[in-house]
Design a protein around this motif. Structure first.
Motif, PDB file in Angstrom:
ATOM      1  N   ASP A 167      11.561 -16.858 -10.124  1.00 35.45           N
ATOM      2  CA  ASP A 167      11.549 -16.007  -8.924  1.00 35.45           C
ATOM      3  C   ASP A 167      12.727 -16.345  -8.015  1.00 35.45           C
ATOM      4  OD1 ASP A 167       9.038 -14.495  -9.261  1.00 35.45           O
ATOM      5  OD2 ASP A 167       8.079 -16.454  -9.125  1.00 35.45           O
ATOM      6  N   PRO A 168      13.188 -15.358  -7.222  1.00 33.60           N
ATOM      7  CA  PRO A 168      14.307 -15.592  -6.293  1.00 33.60           C
ATOM      8  C   PRO A 168      13.832 -16.283  -5.019  1.00 33.60           C
ATOM      9  CG  PRO A 168      13.595 -13.323  -6.130  1.00 33.60           C
ATOM     10  CD  PRO A 168      12.751 -13.945  -7.210  1.00 33.60           C
ATOM     11  N   VAL A 169      13.320 -17.508  -5.160  1.00 35.56           N
ATOM     12  CA  VAL A 169      12.719 -18.210  -4.018  1.00 35.56           C
ATOM     13  C   VAL A 169      13.764 -18.565  -2.960  1.00 35.56           C
ATOM     14  CG1 VAL A 169      11.435 -20.259  -3.306  1.00 35.56           C
ATOM     15  CG2 VAL A 169      10.875 -19.109  -5.474  1.00 35.56           C
ATOM     16  N   LEU A 170      14.892 -19.087  -3.403  1.00 31.79           N
ATOM     17  CA  LEU A 170      15.932 -19.530  -2.475  1.00 31.79           C
ATOM     18  C   LEU A 170      16.890 -18.384  -2.175  1.00 31.79           C
ATOM     19  CD1 LEU A 170      16.683 -23.080  -3.904  1.00 31.79           C
ATOM     20  CD2 LEU A 170      15.109 -22.428  -2.065  1.00 31.79           C
ATOM     21  N   ASN A 171      17.115 -18.167  -0.883  1.00 26.83           N
ATOM     22  CA  ASN A 171      17.931 -17.033  -0.451  1.00 26.83           C
ATOM     23  C   ASN A 171      18.845 -17.479   0.683  1.00 26.83           C
ATOM     24  OD1 ASN A 171      19.003 -14.581   0.314  1.00 26.83           O
ATOM     25  ND2 ASN A 171      17.053 -13.502   0.367  1.00 26.83           N
ATOM     26  N   TRP A 209      10.343 -15.619   1.334  1.00 30.64           N
ATOM     27  CA  TRP A 209       9.703 -16.612   0.473  1.00 30.64           C
ATOM     28  C   TRP A 209       9.435 -17.864   1.301  1.00 30.64           C
ATOM     29  CZ3 TRP A 209       8.226 -16.291  -4.693  1.00 30.64           C
ATOM     30  CH2 TRP A 209       8.555 -15.090  -5.339  1.00 30.64           C
ATOM     31  N   VAL A 210       8.257 -18.462   1.110  1.00 23.27           N
ATOM     32  CA  VAL A 210       7.859 -19.636   1.887  1.00 23.27           C
ATOM     33  C   VAL A 210       7.602 -20.798   0.933  1.00 23.27           C
ATOM     34  CG1 VAL A 210       6.314 -20.566   3.639  1.00 23.27           C
ATOM     35  CG2 VAL A 210       6.755 -18.095   3.559  1.00 23.27           C
ATOM     36  N   LEU A 221       0.469 -36.188  -4.444  1.00 23.86           N
ATOM     37  CA  LEU A 221       1.556 -35.969  -3.481  1.00 23.86           C
ATOM     38  C   LEU A 221       2.876 -36.502  -4.031  1.00 23.86           C
ATOM     39  CD1 LEU A 221      -0.248 -36.904  -0.144  1.00 23.86           C
ATOM     40  CD2 LEU A 221       0.054 -34.649  -1.190  1.00 23.86           C
ATOM     41  N   PRO A 222       3.969 -35.832  -3.652  1.00 28.18           N
ATOM     42  CA  PRO A 222       4.028 -34.598  -2.865  1.00 28.18           C
ATOM     43  C   PRO A 222       3.688 -33.379  -3.723  1.00 28.18           C
ATOM     44  CG  PRO A 222       6.225 -35.241  -3.533  1.00 28.18           C
ATOM     45  CD  PRO A 222       5.315 -36.328  -4.018  1.00 28.18           C
ATOM     46  N   THR A 223       3.205 -32.332  -3.066  1.00 25.20           N
ATOM     47  CA  THR A 223       2.909 -31.069  -3.738  1.00 25.20           C
ATOM     48  C   THR A 223       3.664 -29.946  -3.039  1.00 25.20           C
ATOM     49  OG1 THR A 223       0.710 -31.752  -4.494  1.00 25.20           O
ATOM     50  CG2 THR A 223       1.101 -29.386  -4.277  1.00 25.20           C
ATOM     51  N   LEU A 224       4.273 -29.075  -3.839  1.00 28.26           N
ATOM     52  CA  LEU A 224       4.970 -27.907  -3.280  1.00 28.26           C
ATOM     53  C   LEU A 224       4.188 -26.650  -3.606  1.00 28.26           C
ATOM     54  CD1 LEU A 224       8.857 -27.988  -3.718  1.00 28.26           C
ATOM     55  CD2 LEU A 224       7.479 -28.482  -1.715  1.00 28.26           C
ATOM     56  N   LEU A 225       3.957 -25.825  -2.599  1.00 27.06           N
ATOM     57  CA  LEU A 225       3.348 -24.513  -2.783  1.00 27.06           C
ATOM     58  C   LEU A 225       4.393 -23.458  -2.451  1.00 27.06           C
ATOM     59  CD1 LEU A 225      -0.084 -25.110  -0.970  1.00 27.06           C
ATOM     60  CD2 LEU A 225       0.442 -25.388  -3.401  1.00 27.06           C
ATOM     61  N   VAL A 226       4.508 -22.451  -3.291  1.00 25.64           N
ATOM     62  CA  VAL A 226       5.473 -21.363  -3.070  1.00 25.64           C
ATOM     63  C   VAL A 226       4.699 -20.072  -2.823  1.00 25.64           C
ATOM     64  CG1 VAL A 226       7.397 -20.064  -4.022  1.00 25.64           C
ATOM     65  CG2 VAL A 226       7.150 -22.504  -4.563  1.00 25.64           C
ATOM     66  N   TYR A 227       4.937 -19.460  -1.656  1.00 22.38           N
ATOM     67  CA  TYR A 227       4.227 -18.241  -1.260  1.00 22.38           C
ATOM     68  C   TYR A 227       5.197 -17.075  -1.118  1.00 22.38           C
ATOM     69  CZ  TYR A 227      -0.382 -20.195  -0.064  1.00 22.38           C
ATOM     70  OH  TYR A 227      -1.631 -20.759  -0.114  1.00 22.38           O
ATOM     71  N   ASN A 228       4.688 -15.887  -1.449  1.00 19.29           N
ATOM     72  CA  ASN A 228       5.407 -14.654  -1.164  1.00 19.29           C
ATOM     73  C   ASN A 228       4.408 -13.503  -1.127  1.00 19.29           C
ATOM     74  OD1 ASN A 228       7.110 -12.126  -2.680  1.00 19.29           O
ATOM     75  ND2 ASN A 228       8.034 -13.061  -0.889  1.00 19.29           N
ATOM     76  N   ASN A 229       4.554 -12.662  -0.107  1.00 22.03           N
ATOM     77  CA  ASN A 229       3.689 -11.483   0.012  1.00 22.03           C
ATOM     78  C   ASN A 229       2.205 -11.877   0.006  1.00 22.03           C
ATOM     79  OD1 ASN A 229       3.324  -8.765   0.382  1.00 22.03           O
ATOM     80  ND2 ASN A 229       3.439  -8.249  -1.790  1.00 22.03           N
ATOM     81  N   SER A 230       1.878 -12.931   0.775  1.00 18.48           N
ATOM     82  CA  SER A 230       0.500 -13.402   0.985  1.00 18.48           C
ATOM     83  C   SER A 230      -0.146 -14.002  -0.257  1.00 18.48           C
ATOM     84  CB  SER A 230      -0.395 -12.268   1.510  1.00 18.48           C
ATOM     85  OG  SER A 230       0.126 -11.723   2.704  1.00 18.48           O
ATOM     86  N   GLN A 265       0.758 -15.009   6.223  1.00 19.74           N
ATOM     87  CA  GLN A 265       1.123 -13.749   6.877  1.00 19.74           C
ATOM     88  C   GLN A 265       2.629 -13.614   7.110  1.00 19.74           C
ATOM     89  OE1 GLN A 265      -1.287 -13.593  10.443  1.00 19.74           O
ATOM     90  NE2 GLN A 265      -3.162 -13.121   9.313  1.00 19.74           N
ATOM     91  N   ALA A 266       3.426 -14.412   6.430  1.00 20.93           N
ATOM     92  CA  ALA A 266       4.880 -14.265   6.549  1.00 20.93           C
ATOM     93  C   ALA A 266       5.296 -12.900   6.017  1.00 20.93           C
ATOM     94  CB  ALA A 266       5.576 -15.372   5.768  1.00 20.93           C
TER      95      ALA A 266
END
Length: 251
Positions: free
Chosen positions: A208-212, A121-122, A170-179, A115-116
């Motif tokens: 994607d523009p993940v880092l801002n 970007w998360v 592990l480790p695992t990275l998940l990238v979220y945007n707009n739910s 719900q960010a």
């Protein structure tokens, strides 16, 4: 009569006997008498000149309160500068929203990640304590979280996020945007032979523009991240070659 009573003179005062003993070195020097600091009245707000430095000292709330200030209405420059300064403070507050890795639990995941806000970007790291690879990637993310405070970084113990999630992933990275999940990266090998903050940044910003950093638009931010990472890579390579040359010449 109470023979244990000790007479105390006024603070700072001295008896003739004390003066004799001080001359003989039997008593320490008399401390100076207490003098309260001179009274300095607080400056009158109306007497302070209203200029750029006066505006710079105001908080966001104080600048908003000046919206109805008649003196500023008569000074177009100061009013424009007030608006400019207010915008700067609001933008700075947005940028300073994150800046570190936020620890979350399973019950926090929906609120903090899914719900960010749509413009945020998360990046979520699934990890476990005691696994060296998790520590390596965590250090890289801590560096990136400081560089890009407008991107939200979270960490969660893997089995709190996904029950029975295998440690081998592990480790695992998940990238979220707009739910929605936009990318996932499983294992440390996803970030190259040597996991560095620059390498992680390149992988995250591939499509994607993940880092801002909070100072530019999405595409501009992505391009600046990639260019900045490339520049740091070149600087590292040059430094390593220089150190190798110095080592060989010393032999």
């Amino acid at each position: 009569m109470d023979y244990h009573f000790v007479y105390k003179d006024l603070d700072g005062a001295s008896t003739q006997w004390d003066d004799i003993q001080r001359k003989l070195g039997n008593l320490p020097e008399k401390p100076p008498a207490f003098k309260p600091p001179a009274f300095t009245p607080a400056p009158d707000e109306a007497s302070i000149p209203k200029d750029k430095s006066w505006i710079d000292q105001k908080t966001e709330d104080e600048l908003e309160d000046l919206d109805d200030d008649r003196d500023l209405d008569d000074d177009r420059f100061l009013e424009e500068y007030r608006k400019k300064r207010l915008t700067e403070l609001r933008e700075a507050a947005k940028v300073a929203k994150f800046g570190s890795i936020i620890p979350i639990s399973g019950s926090d995941f929906v609120r903090e990640v899914s719900q960010a806000p749509s413009d945020v970007w998360v990046v979520v790291i699934l990890y476990k304590e005691g696994i060296p690879e998790c520590g390596v990637l965590m250090q890289c993310l801590e560096d990136l979280a400081k560089r890009y405070p407008a991107t939200k970084f979270c960490k969660i113990i893997s089995t709190d996020c996904i029950p029975n999630y295998p440690d081998r992933n592990l480790p695992t990275l998940l990238v979220y945007n707009n739910s929605a999940v936009k990318a996932n990266h499983v294992g440390l090998h996803s970030f190259g032979r040597r996991c560095t903050p620059e390498g992680v940044a390149l992988v995250l910003c591939q499509s994607d523009p993940v880092l801002n950093d909070g100072h530019s638009g999405s595409d501009t931010s992505r391009n600046s991240v990639i260019e900045g990472v490339r520049k740091r890579f070149i600087e590292k390579i040059v430094t390593e070659h220089e150190e190798e040359d110095d080592g060989s010449s010393s032999d």
